[in-house]
Enzyme design. Structure first.
Site, short mmCIF file in Angstrom:
data_model
loop_
_atom_site.label_atom_id
_atom_site.label_comp_id
_atom_site.label_asym_id
_atom_site.label_seq_id
_atom_site.Cartn_x
_atom_site.Cartn_y
_atom_site.Cartn_z
N ASN A 32 0.82 -1.22 0.00
CA ASN A 32 0.00 0.00 0.00
C ASN A 32 0.85 1.27 0.00
OD1 ASN A 32 0.93 0.22 2.60
ND2 ASN A 32 -1.08 -0.04 3.60
N ASP A 51 -3.94 -2.84 -0.36
CA ASP A 51 -3.86 -3.01 1.09
C ASP A 51 -4.33 -4.41 1.45
OD1 ASP A 51 -4.65 -2.74 3.95
OD2 ASP A 51 -4.01 -0.68 3.56
N SER A 77 5.15 -2.67 12.53
CA SER A 77 6.23 -3.40 13.20
C SER A 77 7.03 -2.60 14.23
CB SER A 77 7.17 -3.98 12.15
OG SER A 77 7.72 -2.94 11.39
N TYR A 141 2.65 -5.67 19.33
CA TYR A 141 3.34 -6.09 18.11
C TYR A 141 3.59 -7.60 18.14
CZ TYR A 141 7.15 -6.88 14.85
OH TYR A 141 7.94 -7.40 13.85
N LYS A 145 1.60 -10.71 16.00
CA LYS A 145 2.35 -11.62 15.13
C LYS A 145 2.11 -13.06 15.56
CE LYS A 145 4.67 -9.04 12.16
NZ LYS A 145 4.91 -9.32 10.73
N LEU A 188 18.74 0.78 15.59
CA LEU A 188 20.08 1.19 16.03
C LEU A 188 21.04 1.42 14.87
CD1 LEU A 188 21.98 1.68 18.43
CD2 LEU A 188 22.61 -0.74 18.30
N ARG A 219 21.91 -7.95 21.00
CA ARG A 219 20.99 -8.37 19.94
C ARG A 219 21.74 -9.21 18.91
NH1 ARG A 219 18.08 -6.98 23.21
NH2 ARG A 219 16.31 -5.55 23.17
N ARG A 282 14.85 1.87 27.41
CA ARG A 282 13.61 1.99 26.62
C ARG A 282 12.65 0.91 27.12
NH1 ARG A 282 14.07 1.30 20.14
NH2 ARG A 282 14.57 -0.83 20.75
N1 UFG Z 1 18.99 1.13 20.84
C1 UFG Z 1 19.63 2.17 21.48
N2 UFG Z 1 19.46 3.43 20.99
C2 UFG Z 1 18.69 3.70 19.89
C3 UFG Z 1 18.04 2.63 19.25
C4 UFG Z 1 18.21 1.35 19.74
O1 UFG Z 1 20.34 1.96 22.46
O2 UFG Z 1 18.58 4.88 19.52
C5 UFG Z 1 19.18 -0.23 21.33
C6 UFG Z 1 17.89 -0.89 21.76
O3 UFG Z 1 17.62 -0.61 23.11
C7 UFG Z 1 18.19 -2.37 21.50
C8 UFG Z 1 19.17 -2.34 20.33
O4 UFG Z 1 19.67 -1.02 20.28
O5 UFG Z 1 18.85 -2.91 22.60
C9 UFG Z 1 18.52 -2.66 19.02
O6 UFG Z 1 17.35 -1.83 18.90
P1 UFG Z 1 16.49 -1.74 17.58
O7 UFG Z 1 15.42 -0.73 17.82
O8 UFG Z 1 17.38 -1.57 16.40
O9 UFG Z 1 15.86 -3.20 17.46
P2 UFG Z 1 15.01 -4.01 18.55
O10 UFG Z 1 15.92 -5.06 19.09
O11 UFG Z 1 14.31 -3.16 19.50
O12 UFG Z 1 13.87 -4.59 17.62
C10 UFG Z 1 13.99 -5.72 16.88
C11 UFG Z 1 13.04 -5.65 15.70
C12 UFG Z 1 11.62 -5.67 16.18
C13 UFG Z 1 11.40 -6.85 17.08
C14 UFG Z 1 12.37 -6.83 18.21
C15 UFG Z 1 12.21 -8.02 19.08
O13 UFG Z 1 13.28 -4.47 14.97
O14 UFG Z 1 10.78 -5.80 15.07
O15 UFG Z 1 13.69 -6.83 17.70
O16 UFG Z 1 12.19 -7.59 20.41
F1 UFG Z 1 10.17 -6.83 17.61
#
Ligand code: UFG
Length: 333
Positions: A32, A51, A77, A141, A145, A188, A219, A282
């Site tokens: 979409n 969509d 997401s 989220y 899923k 990140l 991660r 966070r």
């Molecule tokens: N982080 C920071 N600063 C930022 C952004 C992220 O420290 O500005 C940290 C987050 O706390 C996390 C890591 O970097 O520890 C990775 O964060 P992301 O936001 O890149 O990814 P997430 O691990 O939060 O999210 C991913 C997927 C989601 C999924 C999730 C599972 O993007 O779709 O894993 O928990 F749901």
């Protein structure tokens, strides 16, 4: 195979489309464009703007393209957004998903690969995480899923649907033509690289008091190209009747990196200073999320080819630089 990719104009979907086309499949993208980009769809794939909440449009697409299988990526997401606006997530991820499944049933399309997430595990009590570990999502989220994963099993029972759910850990990196373009960006790796380019302010590290080696979250970063390759393996396996109704984790060799390690790797790769400071945690961030990917390795022969963090980050940086050189919008576009 003739494959419809919902959400195929998004970051991961566009790379999957690219891989499927390269493997000789006939691909139609159904998106979409709420978050996707028309120019991210590789030449050689058909494109249909629509969509997943629109069953008629889906049925039309199945007829027009003679679709045999679906890769379902279209979804909302963002964990944080889902907590504030659960209705949006139930609508897109559950109602949209069921609309798709009913349209598939009506059109006799019996195979689907679904884009699921590590968020279905919530706060895992052991690492690396295996597929049979407890499912306890902590946000809408992950909950939506998981609801769709479970619907797949019931549609299998009622209608003989073959399905594979791939639970992604942290997708990162880029191909020559497709990279991460979210607005707003919350992930990140792109945020760190924008900081390196001077296009974003300092990186805020979300907490350094976690029980990890340097106090920041761990991660499991998987190259988006490897992630796409896993979809090709999954769709070809169900197409050939070799896989039916499975769930697989999708990580990168059972190893994770801390937030600080990602920032340090990005400093090395880019050769630029990346200002960073520690901020509060966070909400909803588990300390560690690392996948055991042994099931998909054993059953589908999946092995990530790009395991080096510097290579993953480097590919994302190269894509950003190339995009800038082309005079395209800044990565925020
Ligand atoms: N982080 C920071 N600063 C930022 C952004 C992220 O420290 O500005 C940290 C987050 O706390 C996390 C890591 O970097 O520890 C990775 O964060 P992301 O936001 O890149 O990814 P997430 O691990 O939060 O999210 C991913 C997927 C989601 C999924 C999730 C599972 O993007 O779709 O894993 O928990 F749901």
């Amino acid at each position: 195979m003739r494959i419809l990719v919902t959400g195929g104009a998004g970051y991961i979907g566009s790379v999957i489309t690219e891989e499927l086309v390269a493997r000789g499949h006939d691909v139609a993208v159904f998106d979409n464009l709420a978050k996707g980009h028309r120019d991210a769809v590789v030449e050689g794939a058909a494109f249909l703007q629509g969509d997943v909440l629109d069953g008629e449009a889906l049925r039309g697409a199945f007829r027009t393209y003679g679709v045999e299988a679906v890769v379902h990526m279209a979804a909302d997401s963002l964990v944080g957004e889902s907590v504030g606006n659960p209705g949006k997530y139930y609508r897109s991820n559950v109602v949209g998903g069921l609309t798709l499944l009913d349209a598939m049933r009506d059109a006799g399309v019996g195979r689907i690969v679904f884009s699921s997430t590590a968020a279905v595990y919530g706060e895992p009590n052991k690492q690396p995480i295996e597929e049979d570990d407890p499912l306890a999502p902590t946000n809408p989220y992950g909950e939506t899923k998981l609801a769709f994963e479970r619907a797949l099993a019931w549609y299998e029972r009622a209608h003989g649907l073959s399905h594979v759910s791939l639970r992604y850990f942290n997708a990162a990196g880029a191909t020559d033509r497709c990279g991460e373009r979210h607005d707003p960006e919350t992930h990140l790796v792109p945020l760190v690289l924008r900081a390196a380019l001077g296009e974003a302010g300092e990186v805020v590290i979300f907490g350094d008091d976690y029980p990890t080696k340097d106090g920041t979250c761990v991660r499991d970063y998987i190259h988006v190209r490897d992630l796409a390759h896993a979809h090709v393996l999954a769709i070809e396996a169900i197409g050939a009747g070799r896989a039916k109704s499975r769930v697989y984790n999708l990580g990168c060799g059972g190893r994770g990196y801390t937030v600080r390690e990602v920032i340090d790797a990005a400093r090395d790769v880019t050769g630029r200073p990346i200002p960073a400071r520690v901020g509060p945690r966070r909400a909803g961030d588990p300390a560690v999320l690392v996948a055991s990917s042994t099931r998909i390795e054993r059953e589908l022969g999946f092995r990530p080819r790009h395991q080096d963090l510097a290579e993953i980050i480097g590919s994302a940086f190269d894509w950003m630089l190339a995009r800038r050189r082309r005079g395209g919008a800044r990565p925020a576009a």
